[in-house]
Design a protein around this motif. Structure first.
Motif, PDB file in Angstrom:
ATOM      1  N   ARG A 119       0.834  -1.202   0.000  1.00 52.60           N
ATOM      2  CA  ARG A 119       0.000   0.000   0.000  1.00 52.60           C
ATOM      3  C   ARG A 119       0.864   1.246   0.000  1.00 52.60           C
ATOM      4  NH1 ARG A 119      -1.178  -2.280   4.953  1.00 52.60           N
ATOM      5  NH2 ARG A 119      -3.261  -2.825   4.208  1.00 52.60           N
ATOM      6  N   ALA A 120       0.298   2.311  -0.521  1.00 52.27           N
ATOM      7  CA  ALA A 120       0.967   3.611  -0.537  1.00 52.27           C
ATOM      8  C   ALA A 120      -0.071   4.692  -0.291  1.00 52.27           C
ATOM      9  CB  ALA A 120       1.676   3.835  -1.873  1.00 52.27           C
ATOM     10  N   ARG A 121       0.298   5.687   0.497  1.00 48.41           N
ATOM     11  CA  ARG A 121      -0.613   6.763   0.849  1.00 48.41           C
ATOM     12  C   ARG A 121      -0.255   8.025   0.068  1.00 48.41           C
ATOM     13  NH1 ARG A 121      -0.025   7.997   6.744  1.00 48.41           N
ATOM     14  NH2 ARG A 121      -0.911   5.891   6.916  1.00 48.41           N
ATOM     15  N   VAL A 122      -1.266   8.591  -0.607  1.00 48.37           N
ATOM     16  CA  VAL A 122      -1.067   9.815  -1.395  1.00 48.37           C
ATOM     17  C   VAL A 122      -2.257  10.744  -1.166  1.00 48.37           C
ATOM     18  CG1 VAL A 122       0.303   8.696  -3.185  1.00 48.37           C
ATOM     19  CG2 VAL A 122      -2.173   8.798  -3.423  1.00 48.37           C
ATOM     20  N   GLY A 123      -2.101  11.976  -1.604  1.00 46.12           N
ATOM     21  CA  GLY A 123      -3.215  12.908  -1.542  1.00 46.12           C
ATOM     22  C   GLY A 123      -4.303  12.512  -2.524  1.00 46.12           C
ATOM     23  N   GLY A 124      -5.560  12.649  -2.105  1.00 44.75           N
ATOM     24  CA  GLY A 124      -6.660  12.291  -2.995  1.00 44.75           C
ATOM     25  C   GLY A 124      -6.680  13.133  -4.251  1.00 44.75           C
ATOM     26  N   ALA A 125      -6.446  14.434  -4.123  1.00 48.10           N
ATOM     27  CA  ALA A 125      -6.433  15.316  -5.289  1.00 48.10           C
ATOM     28  C   ALA A 125      -5.266  14.986  -6.212  1.00 48.10           C
ATOM     29  CB  ALA A 125      -6.356  16.774  -4.842  1.00 48.10           C
ATOM     30  N   ARG A 205     -12.262  13.991  -3.187  1.00 42.52           N
ATOM     31  CA  ARG A 205     -12.994  14.589  -2.064  1.00 42.52           C
ATOM     32  C   ARG A 205     -12.344  14.273  -0.721  1.00 42.52           C
ATOM     33  NH1 ARG A 205     -17.282  12.303  -5.134  1.00 42.52           N
ATOM     34  NH2 ARG A 205     -17.614  10.676  -3.566  1.00 42.52           N
ATOM     35  N   HIS A 206     -11.232  13.526  -0.729  1.00 36.01           N
ATOM     36  CA  HIS A 206     -10.575  13.131   0.518  1.00 36.01           C
ATOM     37  C   HIS A 206      -9.143  13.656   0.533  1.00 36.01           C
ATOM     38  CE1 HIS A 206     -13.959  10.471   1.350  1.00 36.01           C
ATOM     39  NE2 HIS A 206     -13.851  10.044   0.100  1.00 36.01           N
ATOM     40  N   ALA A 207      -8.705  14.081   1.698  1.00 34.82           N
ATOM     41  CA  ALA A 207      -7.355  14.639   1.824  1.00 34.82           C
ATOM     42  C   ALA A 207      -6.293  13.606   1.476  1.00 34.82           C
ATOM     43  CB  ALA A 207      -7.140  15.170   3.247  1.00 34.82           C
ATOM     44  N   GLU A 208      -6.475  12.386   1.989  1.00 31.84           N
ATOM     45  CA  GLU A 208      -5.520  11.319   1.713  1.00 31.84           C
ATOM     46  C   GLU A 208      -6.260  10.018   1.404  1.00 31.84           C
ATOM     47  OE1 GLU A 208      -1.459  12.280   4.205  1.00 31.84           O
ATOM     48  OE2 GLU A 208      -3.005  11.061   5.178  1.00 31.84           O
ATOM     49  N   VAL A 209      -5.657   9.211   0.551  1.00 29.90           N
ATOM     50  CA  VAL A 209      -6.185   7.880   0.264  1.00 29.90           C
ATOM     51  C   VAL A 209      -5.013   6.911   0.206  1.00 29.90           C
ATOM     52  CG1 VAL A 209      -8.207   8.704  -1.003  1.00 29.90           C
ATOM     53  CG2 VAL A 209      -6.071   8.260  -2.238  1.00 29.90           C
ATOM     54  N   GLU A 210      -5.326   5.637   0.316  1.00 31.86           N
ATOM     55  CA  GLU A 210      -4.316   4.595   0.174  1.00 31.86           C
ATOM     56  C   GLU A 210      -4.613   3.749  -1.056  1.00 31.86           C
ATOM     57  OE1 GLU A 210      -4.047   2.281   3.695  1.00 31.86           O
ATOM     58  OE2 GLU A 210      -2.882   3.802   4.800  1.00 31.86           O
ATOM     59  N   GLU A 223      -9.903   5.127   1.879  1.00 32.07           N
ATOM     60  CA  GLU A 223      -9.679   6.332   2.684  1.00 32.07           C
ATOM     61  C   GLU A 223      -9.844   5.996   4.156  1.00 32.07           C
ATOM     62  OE1 GLU A 223     -12.086   8.373   4.331  1.00 32.07           O
ATOM     63  OE2 GLU A 223     -13.844   7.156   3.848  1.00 32.07           O
ATOM     64  N   ASN A 224      -9.340   6.893   5.016  1.00 32.13           N
ATOM     65  CA  ASN A 224      -9.248   6.589   6.442  1.00 32.13           C
ATOM     66  C   ASN A 224     -10.601   6.297   7.082  1.00 32.13           C
ATOM     67  OD1 ASN A 224      -6.493   6.854   6.431  1.00 32.13           O
ATOM     68  ND2 ASN A 224      -6.529   9.031   6.982  1.00 32.13           N
ATOM     69  N   GLY A 225     -11.672   6.881   6.580  1.00 31.75           N
ATOM     70  CA  GLY A 225     -12.976   6.664   7.164  1.00 31.75           C
ATOM     71  C   GLY A 225     -13.563   5.302   6.878  1.00 31.75           C
ATOM     72  N   GLY A 226     -12.868   4.505   6.095  1.00 26.27           N
ATOM     73  CA  GLY A 226     -13.348   3.158   5.805  1.00 26.27           C
ATOM     74  C   GLY A 226     -13.922   2.991   4.422  1.00 26.27           C
ATOM     75  N   GLY A 227     -14.133   4.077   3.702  1.00 28.88           N
ATOM     76  CA  GLY A 227     -14.628   3.964   2.336  1.00 28.88           C
ATOM     77  C   GLY A 227     -13.595   3.331   1.424  1.00 28.88           C
TER      78      GLY A 227
END
Length: 362
Positions: A119-125, A205-210, A223-227
């Protein structure tokens, strides 16, 4: 023989030039490096110190893998003939090295243990921007039905970056992202382009996603909220785009122009369009006059090169910033389209062969 004659034995000469005596005997038999004197009674070979530069050059050519049939041209031909032979050998060596590297990397990837999830974490935009730039290079549905892998987006993850790539054979787009966090081993999967676009519209629409790749080569954006958005895999082997990007010949022409201005002139033109780069301008000449002119900065000799305007317009639309840079080797090789404001995004566009009026495939 004595030292006054200035000749040395084959053993001493071999030590001086870094060749084995057996190699010197072989080069004598081949006529590449004859000894200065051969004792008829003993058969011993003797060499003159003046032969050392030729012997050293033979050693260097053989170390470079040059066949003897070509080495003789370098040794005894003109300087222009020698340069031509060496350039051809260098190009062959590059192609062989690239093919070997690709094959070994593929085998190593099969043999190496992989983490269950990478996994890698990046900005959603940032992810959404990368998808926007790469997705236009995906093949149209008619081509994708015949070659499903060209209808997908390659997602690659290694220990330093994420790469997205797409190609329709006439255009190649690659975008590199530097994640904030990377876990697990390397992975790659070609995912459905439509699903990738939907995930990008959601991720923005999310600051960060994986971005996740698992052992079954499925891909997800979470995304962190579970989506989460699942990206179905597409079967097939994606073309080795790195060969095109890393082993390109030297660029002879560079053209810098206003991206929007050039894009608008191309969009107004139907059929194949030729760019004539002359002095401080580019003349855009289509099938129907009049020609349009776009101010430009040119390095290298004047150039005329023909494109399908639809393909080149799409590459310009995917760029960002006011300026576009076209890097050209010749009128028939892939052209790199870059933006000064987005160094991590690269597009390759195939020109049109004016004589045949057809695309060349990557």
């Amino acid at each position: 023989m004595d030292d006054s004659e200035g000749l040395v034995s084959i053993g001493a000469f071999a030590h001086r030039v870094g060749l084995a005596p057996s190699a010197l005997r072989f080069y004598d038999d081949c006529g590449v490096l004859r000894p200065a004197f051969v004792d008829e009674a003993t058969g011993y070979r003797y060499y003159h110190p003046g032969q050392e530069p030729r012997a050293v050059l033979v050693r260097r050519l053989r170390k470079a893998g040059l066949p003897l049939t070509e080495a003789t041209t370098v040794l005894d031909g003109t300087r222009s003939q020698a340069r031509a032979v060496l350039r051809e050998h260098l190009e062959r060596a590059r192609e062989t090295a690239a093919a070997t590297r690709s094959a070994i990397e593929s085998i190593l990837a099969d043999l190496s243990p992989r983490a269950s999830v990478s996994r890698a974490r990046v900005g959603g935009a940032e992810l959404a921007s990368a998808v926007r730039q790469v997705a236009p290079a995906v093949a149209d549905p008619a081509v994708a039905r015949e070659f499903p892998v060209l209808g997908g987006v390659l997602v690659e993850l290694d220990r330093q970056e994420i790469r997205l790539a797409a190609t329709d054979r006439y255009r190649l787009a690659v975008r590199t992202l530097r994640p904030d966090l990377i876990e697990g081993g390397p992975g790659r999967v070609v995912v459905d382009a439509a699903a990738m676009k939907e995930a990008a519209a959601w991720a923005v629409r999310h600051a960060e996603v994986e971005v996740e790749l698992d052992g079954s080569e499925a891909a997800r954006v979470r995304e962190n909220g579970g989506g989460v958005r699942t990206l179905p895999a597409v079967e097939g082997t994606f073309p080795d785009y790195r060969v095109l990007l890393e082993d390109r010949p030297a660029v002879r022409h560079r053209l810098i122009a206003g991206r929007v201005a050039l894009r608008d002139r191309l969009a107004e033109t139907g059929g194949p369009v030729t760019l004539h780069a002359e002095d401080d301008r580019i003349r855009v000449v289509g099938e129907d006059p009049p020609a349009a002119t776009v101010p430009a900065i040119r390095t290298g000799p004047p150039l005329s090169i023909t494109f399908d305007p639809v393909v080149l317009v799409a590459a310009l639309d995917a760029g960002v910033g006011p300026d576009v840079l076209l890097e050209v080797r010749d009128p028939v090789s892939p052209v790199v389209v870059r933006s000064a404001d987005q160094g991590s995004f690269t597009t390759l566009v195939m020109p049109v062969l004016r004589r045949a009026g057809h695309h060349r495939e990557t």
